[in-house]
Design an enzyme around this catalytic site. Sequence first.
Site, PDB file in Angstrom:
ATOM      1  N   THR A  75       0.612  -1.147   0.100  1.00 25.00           N
ATOM      2  CA  THR A  75      -0.097  -0.157  -0.035  1.00 25.00           C
ATOM      3  C   THR A  75       0.927   1.248  -0.011  1.00 25.00           C
ATOM      4  O   THR A  75       0.625   2.120  -0.664  1.00 25.00           O
ATOM      5  CB  THR A  75      -1.005  -0.100   1.178  1.00 25.00           C
ATOM      6  OG1 THR A  75      -1.960  -1.042   1.076  1.00 25.00           O
ATOM      7  CG2 THR A  75      -1.745   1.300   1.573  1.00 25.00           C
ATOM      8  N   SER A 129       1.253  -7.337  -1.026  1.00 29.44           N
ATOM      9  CA  SER A 129       2.001  -8.466  -0.417  1.00 29.44           C
ATOM     10  C   SER A 129       1.324  -9.525  -0.378  1.00 29.44           C
ATOM     11  O   SER A 129       1.851 -10.688   0.083  1.00 29.44           O
ATOM     12  CB  SER A 129       2.601  -7.997   0.996  1.00 29.44           C
ATOM     13  OG  SER A 129       1.386  -8.175   1.807  1.00 29.44           O
ATOM     14  N   THR A 144       1.703  -4.739   4.127  1.00 29.82           N
ATOM     15  CA  THR A 144       1.481  -5.030   5.530  1.00 29.82           C
ATOM     16  C   THR A 144       0.995  -6.520   5.813  1.00 29.82           C
ATOM     17  O   THR A 144       1.001  -7.047   6.630  1.00 29.82           O
ATOM     18  CB  THR A 144       0.489  -4.119   6.259  1.00 29.82           C
ATOM     19  OG1 THR A 144      -0.877  -4.019   5.430  1.00 29.82           O
ATOM     20  CG2 THR A 144       1.023  -2.825   6.384  1.00 29.82           C
ATOM     21  N   ASP A 145       0.323  -6.863   4.805  1.00 32.93           N
ATOM     22  CA  ASP A 145      -0.523  -8.302   4.795  1.00 32.93           C
ATOM     23  C   ASP A 145       0.197  -9.418   5.162  1.00 32.93           C
ATOM     24  O   ASP A 145      -0.119 -10.124   5.885  1.00 32.93           O
ATOM     25  CB  ASP A 145      -1.617  -8.249   3.631  1.00 32.93           C
ATOM     26  CG  ASP A 145      -2.675  -7.288   3.459  1.00 32.93           C
ATOM     27  OD1 ASP A 145      -3.067  -6.739   4.565  1.00 32.93           O
ATOM     28  OD2 ASP A 145      -3.176  -7.422   2.252  1.00 32.93           O
TER      29      ASP A 145
END
Length: 329
Positions: free
Chosen positions: A13, A53, A84-85
């Site tokens: 992101t 990710s 972040t995932d």
Amino acid sequence: MTKKLLLLSTGGTIASVVSDEGLAPGESGEELIKMLGRLQYDVTVRDILELDSSNIQPEEWKIIAEAVYEHRNDYDGIVVSHGTDTMAYTASMLTFMLQHINLPVVLTGSQVPMNVLLSDAPDNLRLAFTAAANCAPGVYIAFNRKVMRGCRSVKVRTTAFDAFESVNVPPVAEVTSDGFSVKDHRLPQPGECQLNTKIDTHVSLVKLFPGFDPVLLHAMAKNGCHGIVIEAYGLGGMTSIRRNMVAAVGELIRNGIPIITTSQCLYERSDLTKYEVGRLALLEGAISARDMTSESAITKLMWGLGQGMDIKAITKFFNTDVAGEVTLD
Ligand SMILES: NC(=O)C[C@H](N)C(=O)O
């Protein structure tokens, strides 16, 4: 002297732009640095991936680990911008692939793209550079004013800025009104930094639920699964009547497939010795991951199997603290 830092950009992101298909990575690392503005470090940028990710997989872990290894002696610290995932998985795997790393490697990302006003990206990226310049060698995640050991980090929120937590150990460093302060100066165990990207991806992570049919465990083994992490209940208990998980676990272990147990509870440790339902699994040979995160347990299992470890060696490996991922009693 001005610290020399490297930014390895991988997407996420933080680097995303709006498209007709939805948010997708589109900004280069150079553009991220330009938007960030003045920095007190000498930063070099390399774009190594441009992925959400959710698309980061073992092949990409290797690319990131190799890039870190290649540049480990040229910089004071390395920042990896990342979605972040799956960041906690990447950070955990880098911990095992890059044991005895000789510089800080700090992963960061954001919940809102860098090019959006009031995004959390500038703060997170600045924090990551600060951590890369000041922390002890190791793999970390820097997010929302906290720097956490990578192998102890978990993404716990889907949208809030406070998206990551350091589970079962305090953060390594924090930003408060007094500025940036490192609380944990623990150095990695001494040794030469090694790059070892051999992993076995034929593993599974299973969350137990009331009604889970153990036949599914056998189906996994039949379909080429070499090891399983089971997120069991509470302290590590699993069903032992009717849909008998304990029996299935025993059978798989006797067939050479290691079974690691973690807890569905995010906080605190597993302890299979307390209840009968845990002891039975222990008797069958289940290996407790103690207070490890599931992200750390599954990546440690992949790495251990990749080294050709059999059940005995995997048991010993899980009773070893490689880089701060587990608390041994
Ligand atoms: N906040 C984020 O970075 C989420 C994004 N889907 C990713 O993991 O790449």
